[in-house]
Design an enzyme around this catalytic site. Sequence first.
Site, PDB file in Angstrom:
ATOM      1  N   ARG A 104       0.850  -1.439  -0.356  1.00 47.58           N
ATOM      2  CA  ARG A 104       0.377   0.028   0.296  1.00 47.58           C
ATOM      3  C   ARG A 104       1.105   1.252  -0.332  1.00 47.58           C
ATOM      4  O   ARG A 104       1.717   1.454   1.155  1.00 47.58           O
ATOM      5  CB  ARG A 104      -0.736  -0.140   1.433  1.00 47.58           C
ATOM      6  CG  ARG A 104      -1.962   1.375   1.716  1.00 47.58           C
ATOM      7  CD  ARG A 104      -2.505   1.591   2.820  1.00 47.58           C
ATOM      8  NE  ARG A 104      -3.954   0.665   1.755  1.00 47.58           N
ATOM      9  CZ  ARG A 104      -5.291   0.339   2.579  1.00 47.58           C
ATOM     10  NH1 ARG A 104      -5.183   1.194   3.412  1.00 47.58           N
ATOM     11  NH2 ARG A 104      -6.240  -0.233   2.021  1.00 47.58           N
ATOM     12  N   HIS A 131      -7.482   0.936  -6.295  1.00 44.73           N
ATOM     13  CA  HIS A 131      -7.264   0.487  -4.906  1.00 44.73           C
ATOM     14  C   HIS A 131      -8.708  -1.483  -5.715  1.00 44.73           C
ATOM     15  O   HIS A 131      -9.442  -1.641  -5.293  1.00 44.73           O
ATOM     16  CB  HIS A 131      -8.013   0.353  -3.953  1.00 44.73           C
ATOM     17  CG  HIS A 131      -8.617   0.161  -2.824  1.00 44.73           C
ATOM     18  ND1 HIS A 131      -7.628  -0.894  -2.515  1.00 44.73           N
ATOM     19  CD2 HIS A 131      -8.828   0.583  -1.657  1.00 44.73           C
ATOM     20  CE1 HIS A 131      -7.522  -1.092  -1.292  1.00 44.73           C
ATOM     21  NE2 HIS A 131      -8.462  -0.050  -0.821  1.00 44.73           N
ATOM     22  N   GLN A 134      -9.992  -4.195  -3.330  1.00 43.51           N
ATOM     23  CA  GLN A 134     -11.722  -3.340  -3.191  1.00 43.51           C
ATOM     24  C   GLN A 134     -12.781  -3.767  -3.440  1.00 43.51           C
ATOM     25  O   GLN A 134     -13.242  -4.581  -4.096  1.00 43.51           O
ATOM     26  CB  GLN A 134     -11.676  -1.863  -3.040  1.00 43.51           C
ATOM     27  CG  GLN A 134     -12.816  -1.522  -2.258  1.00 43.51           C
ATOM     28  CD  GLN A 134     -12.960  -2.062  -0.613  1.00 43.51           C
ATOM     29  OE1 GLN A 134     -12.202  -1.603   0.218  1.00 43.51           O
ATOM     30  NE2 GLN A 134     -14.268  -2.139  -0.570  1.00 43.51           N
ATOM     31  N   ASP A 219     -17.131   7.609  -2.290  1.00 41.56           N
ATOM     32  CA  ASP A 219     -15.902   7.485  -1.134  1.00 41.56           C
ATOM     33  C   ASP A 219     -15.736   9.129  -0.703  1.00 41.56           C
ATOM     34  O   ASP A 219     -16.320   9.568  -1.281  1.00 41.56           O
ATOM     35  CB  ASP A 219     -14.575   6.869  -2.119  1.00 41.56           C
ATOM     36  CG  ASP A 219     -13.495   6.658  -1.701  1.00 41.56           C
ATOM     37  OD1 ASP A 219     -13.723   5.995  -0.102  1.00 41.56           O
ATOM     38  OD2 ASP A 219     -12.321   6.506  -1.958  1.00 41.56           O
ATOM     39  N   CYS A 259     -16.054   1.883   0.294  1.00 42.32           N
ATOM     40  CA  CYS A 259     -15.145   0.951   0.618  1.00 42.32           C
ATOM     41  C   CYS A 259     -15.399   0.666   2.259  1.00 42.32           C
ATOM     42  O   CYS A 259     -14.094   0.212   2.481  1.00 42.32           O
ATOM     43  CB  CYS A 259     -13.820   1.310   0.179  1.00 42.32           C
ATOM     44  SG  CYS A 259     -12.958   2.648   0.304  1.00 42.32           S
ATOM     45  N   ARG A 287     -13.610  -8.521   1.735  1.00 42.68           N
ATOM     46  CA  ARG A 287     -12.230  -8.105   1.771  1.00 42.68           C
ATOM     47  C   ARG A 287     -11.233  -9.844   2.171  1.00 42.68           C
ATOM     48  O   ARG A 287     -10.008  -9.955   1.352  1.00 42.68           O
ATOM     49  CB  ARG A 287     -11.454  -7.660   2.695  1.00 42.68           C
ATOM     50  CG  ARG A 287     -11.783  -6.132   1.801  1.00 42.68           C
ATOM     51  CD  ARG A 287     -11.812  -5.221   0.740  1.00 42.68           C
ATOM     52  NE  ARG A 287     -10.589  -5.272   0.954  1.00 42.68           N
ATOM     53  CZ  ARG A 287      -9.531  -4.200   1.128  1.00 42.68           C
ATOM     54  NH1 ARG A 287      -9.959  -3.557   1.176  1.00 42.68           N
ATOM     55  NH2 ARG A 287      -7.753  -4.233   0.827  1.00 42.68           N
TER      56      ARG A 287
HETATM   57  N1  NVA Z   1      -9.558   6.791  -1.819  1.00 40.21           N
HETATM   58  C1  NVA Z   1      -9.124   6.454  -0.475  1.00 40.21           C
HETATM   59  C2  NVA Z   1      -9.730   4.771   0.025  1.00 40.21           C
HETATM   60  C3  NVA Z   1      -9.552   4.049   0.682  1.00 40.21           C
HETATM   61  C4  NVA Z   1      -9.490   2.643   1.550  1.00 40.21           C
HETATM   62  C5  NVA Z   1      -7.724   6.717   0.376  1.00 40.21           C
HETATM   63  O1  NVA Z   1      -7.384   6.463  -1.315  1.00 40.21           O
HETATM   64  O2  NVA Z   1      -7.940   7.317   0.805  1.00 40.21           O
HETATM   65  N1   CP Z   2     -11.691   0.184   2.330  1.00 39.93           N
HETATM   66  C1   CP Z   2     -10.049  -0.219   2.607  1.00 39.93           C
HETATM   67  O1   CP Z   2      -8.788  -0.327   2.160  1.00 39.93           O
HETATM   68  O2   CP Z   2      -9.746   0.059   3.968  1.00 39.93           O
HETATM   69  P1   CP Z   2      -8.526   0.028   4.802  1.00 39.93           P
HETATM   70  O3   CP Z   2      -7.787   1.841   4.488  1.00 39.93           O
HETATM   71  O4   CP Z   2      -8.707   0.524   6.761  1.00 39.93           O
HETATM   72  O5   CP Z   2      -7.608  -0.638   4.773  1.00 39.93           O
END
Ligand code: NVA
Ligand code: CP
Length: 302
Positions: A104, A131, A134, A219, A259, A287
């Site tokens: 990540r 992502h 997800q 989101d 998500c 997930r």
């Molecule tokens: N768009 C959000 C998704 C978090 C799971 C982010 O990147 O922070």
């Molecule tokens: N939806 C998701 O990826 O959540 P986290 O940021 O908690 O991993």
Amino acid sequence: MALRHFLTLRDLTPNELTQLVERAIVLKKEHKQGKIYEPLKNRVLGMIFEKSSTRTRVSFESGMAQFGGSAIFLSPRDTQLGRGEPIEDSARVLSRMVDAVMIRTFEHEKVEQFARYSNVPVINALTDDYHPCQLLADMQTYHEQKGSISGKRVTWVGDGNNMCNSFINAARQFDFELIVASPLGYDPMTSLLEENKSRVRIIRDPKAAVQGADLVVTDVWASMGQEDEQQQRIRAFKDYQVNPELMSRANSNALFMHCLPAHRGEEVSEDMLDQPGSVVWDEAENRLHAQKALLEFLLCNA
Ligand code: NVA
Ligand code: CP
């Protein structure tokens, strides 16, 4: 099978993705029946997190444990990656020690660079651009509730961010129509829109955009790394909240997805996550099952 990575939904064929979703549903059922299935005994997943996470970390870690393997949490604070050791060196070293790596991070190019130098499968667990994990859970959730998503209409409301880009890829791979309702200046990736214009289009007005939708998705307005833009984004997105009134303009049996984590009072009203039709908790649970199917696909077919 040759070495495979999962950096975007385009790394698997539509057929492989459908099979993976079906497999996730079976794994979920068997897990709930208490069946012990340990195809990854003694295998190890390295998990590099340069951004925060609840769902992703816990689902990968639990999934590896349930499969008889284990996972190692690596953060830049306590690895040499955080002190500037090159990605290609880290990839070569880690992939001699673990069986798969999950990352990540910020720039999508980083996971591509890591994958180029890795001898083991690399999984994108969120970048600024995509992502895909997800989306596996989201497609599983839709399938469980309504059957195939092929030919359905999905409306994305809000920021054209990493999740929105992944929904564009999903529209292509799972064969659905996607309407994006984003304010001007917050569109998803231009090249993706261009490549998929036969099934993805922008309708700026969220009320018009959700008409006829079988699924409405949103989101956060400011993603991780965009904290400085929070106030400016609250102003830009103020008309883009998903709430029961907006949902009433979609098809009567439409589902709602997010998500998570969610900001109640911003992209969703206080009550939206618990409305009938909201499947956000199933998405989160899935997930676990979808990623177990992914790990099995990447590691057991080799
Ligand atoms: N768009 C959000 C998704 C978090 C799971 C982010 O990147 O922070
Ligand atoms: N939806 C998701 O990826 O959540 P986290 O940021 O908690 O991993």
